[in-house]
Design a protein around this motif. Structure first.
Motif, PDB file in Angstrom:
ATOM      1  N   GLN A   1      -5.028   4.822   9.915  1.00  0.00           N
ATOM      2  CA  GLN A   1      -4.222   4.942  11.130  1.00  0.00           C
ATOM      3  C   GLN A   1      -2.781   5.077  10.666  1.00  0.00           C
ATOM      4  O   GLN A   1      -2.468   4.728   9.523  1.00  0.00           O
ATOM      5  CB  GLN A   1      -4.377   3.707  12.024  1.00  0.00           C
TER       6      GLN A   1
ATOM      7  N   ALA B   1      -3.235  -0.715   8.572  1.00  0.00           N
ATOM      8  CA  ALA B   1      -4.609  -0.227   8.719  1.00  0.00           C
ATOM      9  C   ALA B   1      -5.005   0.451   7.413  1.00  0.00           C
ATOM     10  O   ALA B   1      -4.736   1.618   7.188  1.00  0.00           O
ATOM     11  CB  ALA B   1      -4.711   0.743   9.892  1.00  0.00           C
TER      12      ALA B   1
ATOM     13  N   ASP C   1      -7.732   1.469   4.300  1.00  0.00           N
ATOM     14  CA  ASP C   1      -9.106   1.759   3.917  1.00  0.00           C
ATOM     15  C   ASP C   1      -9.223   1.601   2.410  1.00  0.00           C
ATOM     16  O   ASP C   1      -8.468   2.210   1.656  1.00  0.00           O
ATOM     17  CB  ASP C   1      -9.488   3.192   4.307  1.00  0.00           C
TER      18      ASP C   1
ATOM     19  N   GLN D   1     -12.528  -1.537   5.716  1.00  0.00           N
ATOM     20  CA  GLN D   1     -11.270  -1.264   6.381  1.00  0.00           C
ATOM     21  C   GLN D   1     -10.615  -2.534   6.890  1.00  0.00           C
ATOM     22  O   GLN D   1     -11.274  -3.385   7.488  1.00  0.00           O
ATOM     23  CB  GLN D   1     -11.479  -0.288   7.539  1.00  0.00           C
ATOM     24  N   ARG D   2      -9.311  -2.614   6.631  1.00  0.00           N
ATOM     25  CA  ARG D   2      -8.490  -3.728   7.109  1.00  0.00           C
ATOM     26  C   ARG D   2      -7.848  -3.285   8.408  1.00  0.00           C
ATOM     27  O   ARG D   2      -7.187  -2.254   8.477  1.00  0.00           O
ATOM     28  CB  ARG D   2      -7.404  -4.054   6.081  1.00  0.00           C
ATOM     29  N   SER D   3      -8.048  -4.063   9.463  1.00  0.00           N
ATOM     30  CA  SER D   3      -7.442  -3.737  10.753  1.00  0.00           C
ATOM     31  C   SER D   3      -5.961  -4.089  10.742  1.00  0.00           C
ATOM     32  O   SER D   3      -5.476  -4.799   9.842  1.00  0.00           O
ATOM     33  CB  SER D   3      -8.144  -4.499  11.877  1.00  0.00           C
ATOM     34  N   ILE D   4      -5.241  -3.630  11.734  1.00  0.00           N
ATOM     35  CA  ILE D   4      -3.825  -3.958  11.869  1.00  0.00           C
ATOM     36  C   ILE D   4      -3.641  -5.470  11.938  1.00  0.00           C
ATOM     37  O   ILE D   4      -2.683  -6.015  11.404  1.00  0.00           O
ATOM     38  CB  ILE D   4      -3.226  -3.245  13.102  1.00  0.00           C
TER      39      ILE D   4
ATOM     40  N   SER E   1      -8.028  -8.379   9.707  1.00  0.00           N
ATOM     41  CA  SER E   1      -9.442  -8.652   9.443  1.00  0.00           C
ATOM     42  C   SER E   1     -10.095  -7.445   8.756  1.00  0.00           C
ATOM     43  O   SER E   1      -9.619  -6.317   8.882  1.00  0.00           O
ATOM     44  CB  SER E   1     -10.182  -8.998  10.739  1.00  0.00           C
ATOM     45  N   TRP E   2     -11.162  -7.705   8.011  1.00  0.00           N
ATOM     46  CA  TRP E   2     -11.869  -6.652   7.278  1.00  0.00           C
ATOM     47  C   TRP E   2     -13.174  -6.300   7.967  1.00  0.00           C
ATOM     48  O   TRP E   2     -13.856  -7.162   8.516  1.00  0.00           O
ATOM     49  CB  TRP E   2     -12.143  -7.118   5.838  1.00  0.00           C
ATOM     50  N   SER E   3     -13.549  -5.026   7.899  1.00  0.00           N
ATOM     51  CA  SER E   3     -14.763  -4.524   8.554  1.00  0.00           C
ATOM     52  C   SER E   3     -16.038  -4.941   7.839  1.00  0.00           C
ATOM     53  O   SER E   3     -17.085  -5.000   8.455  1.00  0.00           O
ATOM     54  CB  SER E   3     -14.723  -2.995   8.622  1.00  0.00           C
TER      55      SER E   3
END
Length: 128
Positions: free
Chosen positions: A95, A100, A102, A116-119, A122-124
């Motif tokens: 993003q 954000a 990856d 993926q780390r969110s804004i 947290s990690w996916s």
């Protein structure tokens, strides 16, 4: 008969070459901030817009590890992200916001896996 033997030797050599190239070279004397890493794999680094830095490395146990700085620039300890990798970590934004992130690496199955780390931080979890 000689041609069959030569073909069998060529096939065995090709298979052996694939098996050797798929296994990561390991060197127990390479360390990054106390973490034993596979020397041939580079440590990947990321700098967020707020100045926090994060690094990703493949350890000699073939798992990926990460560490990051606090608000004062002090590095924390390495934390395992798991997995079993045959190559270095790759980083990129998914993003426009630099938070954000990856992270990807090639797994022992030959596939590229992502986490993926969110804004929000947290990690996916690993997916392909």
């Amino acid at each position: 008969m000689l041609k069959k033997v030569q073909a069998a030797l060529l096939a065995a050599t090709a298979v052996a070459g694939i098996a050797v190239s798929a296994a990561p070279a390991q060197a127990s004397d390479c360390k990054v901030a106390g973490l034993p890493v596979i020397c041939e794999f580079t440590v990947a680094g990321w700098k967020f817009d707020d100045g926090v830095r994060q690094e990703f490395a493949i350890s000699t146990d073939t798992a990926m590890y990460t560490r990051w700085t606090d608000g004062n620039g002090n590095w924390g300890g390495w934390q395992s992200m798991g997995g079993s990798w045959t190559g270095p970590a790759h980083l990129g934004k998914y993003q426009p916001d630099s938070r954000a992130l990856d992270v990807s690496a090639r797994g022992t199955d030959g596939e590229m896996w992502h986490n993926q780390r969110s804004i929000g931080g947290s990690w996916s979890g690993w997916w392909k």
